[in-house]
Design a protein around this motif. Sequence first.
Motif, PDB file in Angstrom:
ATOM      1  N   THR A 138       0.844  -1.190   0.000  1.00  0.00           N
ATOM      2  CA  THR A 138       0.000   0.000   0.000  1.00  0.00           C
ATOM      3  C   THR A 138       0.879   1.239   0.000  1.00  0.00           C
ATOM      4  OG1 THR A 138      -1.736  -1.173   1.222  1.00  0.00           O
ATOM      5  CG2 THR A 138      -1.855   1.228   1.170  1.00  0.00           C
ATOM      6  N   GLN A 139       0.753   2.050  -1.036  1.00  0.00           N
ATOM      7  CA  GLN A 139       1.525   3.277  -1.181  1.00  0.00           C
ATOM      8  C   GLN A 139       0.606   4.476  -0.966  1.00  0.00           C
ATOM      9  OE1 GLN A 139       3.567   1.300  -5.010  1.00  0.00           O
ATOM     10  NE2 GLN A 139       4.200   3.429  -4.767  1.00  0.00           N
ATOM     11  N   THR A 140       1.041   5.400  -0.104  1.00  0.00           N
ATOM     12  CA  THR A 140       0.215   6.554   0.256  1.00  0.00           C
ATOM     13  C   THR A 140       1.030   7.833   0.150  1.00  0.00           C
ATOM     14  OG1 THR A 140      -1.054   5.176   1.790  1.00  0.00           O
ATOM     15  CG2 THR A 140      -1.220   7.553   2.080  1.00  0.00           C
ATOM     16  N   ALA A 141       0.389   8.881  -0.344  1.00  0.00           N
ATOM     17  CA  ALA A 141       0.988  10.213  -0.374  1.00  0.00           C
ATOM     18  C   ALA A 141       0.033  11.189   0.291  1.00  0.00           C
ATOM     19  CB  ALA A 141       1.266  10.645  -1.806  1.00  0.00           C
ATOM     20  N   THR A 142       0.574  12.084   1.119  1.00  0.00           N
ATOM     21  CA  THR A 142      -0.213  13.105   1.802  1.00  0.00           C
ATOM     22  C   THR A 142       0.420  14.463   1.560  1.00  0.00           C
ATOM     23  OG1 THR A 142      -0.760  11.498   3.532  1.00  0.00           O
ATOM     24  CG2 THR A 142      -1.206  13.821   4.002  1.00  0.00           C
ATOM     25  N   ASN A 143      -0.346  15.375   1.017  1.00  0.00           N
ATOM     26  CA  ASN A 143       0.157  16.718   0.743  1.00  0.00           C
ATOM     27  C   ASN A 143       0.198  17.526   2.037  1.00  0.00           C
ATOM     28  OD1 ASN A 143       0.971  19.081  -0.489  1.00  0.00           O
ATOM     29  ND2 ASN A 143      -1.001  19.504  -1.462  1.00  0.00           N
ATOM     30  N   LEU A 144       1.362  18.079   2.368  1.00  0.00           N
ATOM     31  CA  LEU A 144       1.516  18.906   3.564  1.00  0.00           C
ATOM     32  C   LEU A 144       1.588  20.390   3.218  1.00  0.00           C
ATOM     33  CD1 LEU A 144       4.200  16.820   5.527  1.00  0.00           C
ATOM     34  CD2 LEU A 144       1.701  16.611   5.580  1.00  0.00           C
ATOM     35  N   LEU A 280      -3.628  12.143 -14.087  1.00  0.00           N
ATOM     36  CA  LEU A 280      -2.840  12.821 -13.060  1.00  0.00           C
ATOM     37  C   LEU A 280      -3.742  13.175 -11.883  1.00  0.00           C
ATOM     38  CD1 LEU A 280      -0.026  14.033 -12.391  1.00  0.00           C
ATOM     39  CD2 LEU A 280      -0.889  16.207 -13.307  1.00  0.00           C
ATOM     40  N   VAL A 281      -3.268  12.921 -10.673  1.00  0.00           N
ATOM     41  CA  VAL A 281      -4.001  13.254  -9.463  1.00  0.00           C
ATOM     42  C   VAL A 281      -3.544  14.620  -8.964  1.00  0.00           C
ATOM     43  CG1 VAL A 281      -4.378  12.619  -7.041  1.00  0.00           C
ATOM     44  CG2 VAL A 281      -4.353  10.858  -8.815  1.00  0.00           C
ATOM     45  N   THR A 282      -4.489  15.449  -8.575  1.00  0.00           N
ATOM     46  CA  THR A 282      -4.159  16.685  -7.875  1.00  0.00           C
ATOM     47  C   THR A 282      -4.484  16.485  -6.404  1.00  0.00           C
ATOM     48  OG1 THR A 282      -4.572  18.103  -9.792  1.00  0.00           O
ATOM     49  CG2 THR A 282      -4.657  19.143  -7.629  1.00  0.00           C
ATOM     50  N   LEU A 283      -3.441  16.423  -5.576  1.00  0.00           N
ATOM     51  CA  LEU A 283      -3.638  16.331  -4.137  1.00  0.00           C
ATOM     52  C   LEU A 283      -4.068  17.699  -3.622  1.00  0.00           C
ATOM     53  CD1 LEU A 283      -0.429  14.315  -3.108  1.00  0.00           C
ATOM     54  CD2 LEU A 283      -2.752  13.418  -3.380  1.00  0.00           C
ATOM     55  N   ALA A 284      -5.166  17.743  -2.899  1.00  0.00           N
ATOM     56  CA  ALA A 284      -5.653  19.007  -2.355  1.00  0.00           C
ATOM     57  C   ALA A 284      -4.663  19.562  -1.331  1.00  0.00           C
ATOM     58  CB  ALA A 284      -7.025  18.795  -1.711  1.00  0.00           C
ATOM     59  N   ALA A 285      -4.809  20.845  -1.055  1.00  0.00           N
ATOM     60  CA  ALA A 285      -3.966  21.474  -0.037  1.00  0.00           C
ATOM     61  C   ALA A 285      -4.131  20.755   1.299  1.00  0.00           C
ATOM     62  CB  ALA A 285      -4.337  22.947   0.098  1.00  0.00           C
ATOM     63  N   GLY A 290      -9.248  15.234   0.029  1.00  0.00           N
ATOM     64  CA  GLY A 290      -8.488  14.906  -1.162  1.00  0.00           C
ATOM     65  C   GLY A 290      -7.012  15.236  -1.074  1.00  0.00           C
ATOM     66  N   ASP A 291      -6.510  15.504   0.138  1.00  0.00           N
ATOM     67  CA  ASP A 291      -5.071  15.799   0.277  1.00  0.00           C
ATOM     68  C   ASP A 291      -4.229  14.534   0.365  1.00  0.00           C
ATOM     69  OD1 ASP A 291      -5.700  14.923   2.838  1.00  0.00           O
ATOM     70  OD2 ASP A 291      -4.790  16.642   3.866  1.00  0.00           O
ATOM     71  N   GLU A 292      -4.862  13.350   0.272  1.00  0.00           N
ATOM     72  CA  GLU A 292      -4.146  12.075   0.403  1.00  0.00           C
ATOM     73  C   GLU A 292      -4.635  11.093  -0.650  1.00  0.00           C
ATOM     74  OE1 GLU A 292      -3.175  10.395   4.405  1.00  0.00           O
ATOM     75  OE2 GLU A 292      -4.599   8.835   3.782  1.00  0.00           O
TER      76      GLU A 292
END
Length: 305
Positions: A138-144, A280-285, A290-292
Motif C-alpha cells: 500500500t503506497q500513500t501520499a499526503t500533501n503537507l 494525473l491526481v491533484t492532491l488538495a492542499a 483529497g489531500d491524500e
Amino acid sequence: MVAPSGEQFEIAAAGYAAVITESGAALRLLEHNGRPLIDGFTEDEMSPGGRGQLLMPWPNRIRDGKYSFEGRDLQLALTEPSRSNASHGLARWAAWTVEEHTATSVSLVLRVMAQSGYPWTVDLHVLYDLAADGLTVTQTATNLSSEPAPYASGAHPYLCVGSGIDHLQLTLPASTRMLSDERLLPTETVPVGKEHDFRTRRSIGTMAFDETYGDLDRVDEIATATLREPGGRGVELWVDEKIRWLQVYSGDDAPGRERRSLAIEPMTAPPDAFNSGTDLVTLAAAGEAGDELSVTWGIRLLSDR
C-alpha cells in the motif's frame, strides 16, 4: 560498513519471505518456500534497472523535465540524461525511515521536501504486508503544502518464474497501449492489436517489451497480470482500481540481464502525465478533502495447474 541499499528489513509469513531496503523502500527479495517470485538484487549492490523501487511522486518519464501546473512553469533535474527526461520520481534513492517493523510487515515513511521543480512538501508512506495470499503493498501520499500538488504513483517489480522469459506465458488484462517515440514518451493511445493482445494467456516467445498498457479488465475492481510456465508454476501481480496502467519491460537493453525477467509496473498514470494530465491526481492542499491518495497492489504465487 553500510550496504549500498542501506538497512535490510526482513518479513515472512505462510512460506513467503521478503526483504525491503532502506534505500528507496525497495522490494529487494520476494520468494515462496525458497522460490523467487521477483528478480531483485543482492544486498551488496544498488538496485539495477529500478528493480523493486517505488516511483513517487511520479512514475516513468517527464519530457525534458518540464511541466506547468496551475500557472507555474517548472523544471526538474534530468535523471535520464541520455533521453533528456526526468525519470521515476524523487524517492527511489532516498533513505526511508521505518515506522513499524513486525515479523510479517514493515512500514516506511519519507518526507519529500519542497524543492526545485517540485515545490510541494509531501509525506510518502508504504506498507509491505505478507500473509497466506502473498504480498500486499500500500503506497500513500499526503500533501503537507498550502497549495494543491500534482501526483502519480508507481512501482517497479520484475516478475520471474525461473530464469528467462521466452518460454513463459503472459496474461495481461489490457485492451489499449500507448505508442511512444525514440525517447519512450507517449505519442498516442491505440487498441492493443493482435501482437500485443495478451488478454488470453499466450507465450511471450521473442517479443520485446517496453510498453505502456491501459484500459485494464477487472474483476471486482481488481486487474491481474500473470506470468507462468506452460501448465505449471507461476506468479501474478494484481492492482486496485486506482492503478490504471501497467508498464511492461523485458530488459532487452539491459546488459547482462537481458530477458531474464519481466517488469510489470503498476502506475496510476502513464508516462509524461505531468504534461498530458492523463489520470494525473491533484492532491488538495493540506487539511482539505483529497489531500491524500492510497493505492494497493500485490504479488503472489500461482500454484501448478
